[in-house]
Write a protein that holds these residues in place. Structure first.
Motif, PDB file in Angstrom:
ATOM      1  N   TYR A   1      -7.802   6.400   1.599  1.00 35.76           N
ATOM      2  CA  TYR A   1      -7.505   4.974   1.759  1.00 35.76           C
ATOM      3  C   TYR A   1      -6.038   4.676   1.445  1.00 35.76           C
ATOM      4  O   TYR A   1      -5.385   3.903   2.154  1.00 35.76           O
ATOM      5  CB  TYR A   1      -8.409   4.141   0.849  1.00 35.76           C
TER       6      TYR A   1
ATOM      7  N   ASP B   1      -4.417  -4.244   3.324  1.00 28.82           N
ATOM      8  CA  ASP B   1      -5.793  -3.804   3.082  1.00 28.82           C
ATOM      9  C   ASP B   1      -6.618  -3.916   4.359  1.00 28.82           C
ATOM     10  O   ASP B   1      -7.399  -3.012   4.688  1.00 28.82           O
ATOM     11  CB  ASP B   1      -6.433  -4.642   1.976  1.00 28.82           C
TER      12      ASP B   1
ATOM     13  N   ARG C   1      -8.304  -0.752   6.526  1.00 34.83           N
ATOM     14  CA  ARG C   1      -9.730  -0.672   6.833  1.00 34.83           C
ATOM     15  C   ARG C   1     -10.007  -0.590   8.332  1.00 34.83           C
ATOM     16  O   ARG C   1     -10.954   0.075   8.758  1.00 34.83           O
ATOM     17  CB  ARG C   1     -10.456  -1.901   6.260  1.00 34.83           C
TER      18      ARG C   1
ATOM     19  N   TYR D   1      -3.866   5.601   4.311  1.00 35.17           N
ATOM     20  CA  TYR D   1      -3.900   4.532   5.315  1.00 35.17           C
ATOM     21  C   TYR D   1      -3.015   3.362   4.886  1.00 35.17           C
ATOM     22  O   TYR D   1      -2.283   2.782   5.694  1.00 35.17           O
ATOM     23  CB  TYR D   1      -5.326   4.016   5.504  1.00 35.17           C
TER      24      TYR D   1
ATOM     25  N   LYS E   1      -5.298   5.171  11.282  1.00 28.89           N
ATOM     26  CA  LYS E   1      -6.260   6.225  10.948  1.00 28.89           C
ATOM     27  C   LYS E   1      -6.018   7.475  11.786  1.00 28.89           C
ATOM     28  O   LYS E   1      -6.141   8.606  11.280  1.00 28.89           O
ATOM     29  CB  LYS E   1      -7.682   5.699  11.136  1.00 28.89           C
TER      30      LYS E   1
END
Length: 214
Positions: free
Chosen positions: A94, A144, A148, A97, A154
């Motif tokens: 995470y 954030d 996600r 990312y 990604k």
């Protein structure tokens, strides 16, 4: 009737002009930046590629020192390469990312600032953050949300992980030191000190051959 027709024709012309101007206006979509993320002079003779994990305790201590060392070199730059390790769980992935989002939306400087802040605030070892991470550009959760949902981010991290695996690199930090004019490289695993880095630069440097005498 002629007056109404004239007004209608004028309105159509106005709409056409507005559409034509809108067509010529530059896109207001935010610019997306792409790596590689480089710290130091872009045209340096040597590049140190650091394969790193933002939850790696060794990277947390070593990367800030390595940046300071690069600051003292006039012909060396540092290039980040994502390698979040499975042993550090979802937090490492995470955070990769998250900093990639910072870079893609804010550019190279924003990427490195995000890396610094993550290392400073994470507990490391896969534990992540005890409090809310404060990153520039994330005041309303923008980064954030990007971390996600953004498929480009990604994919960039996935490709970095796959490239590391193809190169046989499994540990962090791992350094690949490259002499850019020749492409000659040497790999150093672990937190190399100043003497080791200097020796590696000497090893990959290709000496110019003296001109043959007539």
């Amino acid at each position: 009737m002629k007056q109404i027709t004239g007004m209608f024709t004028g309105l159509i012309c106005l709409v056409i002009i507005i559409l034509a101007l809108a067509w010529k206006l530059p896109s207001t979509a935010p610019q997306r930046h792409q790596g590689p993320w480089v710290y130091g002079p872009a045209e340096a003779k040597f590049t140190i590629i650091e394969y790193a994990d933002l939850e790696c305790p060794y990277c947390k201590e070593y990367t800030p020192w390595l940046k300071l060392w690069v600051d003292g070199q006039k012909d060396v730059n540092l290039q980040w390469h994502h390698l979040p390790l499975d042993i550090h769980g979802p937090n490492a992935l995470y955070e990769a990312y998250l900093v990639e989002c910072a870079g893609q939306t804010g550019g190279n400087d924003a990427f490195w600032k995000a890396v610094d802040i993550v290392f400073a605030q994470t507990a490391g070892g896969g534990q992540g953050f005890k409090d809310t991470l404060r990153l520039p550009g994330n005041e309303h959760g923008e980064l954030d949300s990007c971390a996600r949902k953004d498929t480009d981010v990604k994919e960039a991290v996935r490709q970095a992980i796959e490239a590391a695996r193809r190169a046989g690199i499994k540990a962090t930090p791992t350094l690949v030191i490259t002499h850019n004019p020749s492409g000659k490289q040497v790999t150093v695993e672990g937190a190399a000190d100043a003497d080791t880095l200097t020796s590696a630069l000497d090893l990959v440097a290709v000496q110019e051959q003296p001109a043959a005498a007539n």
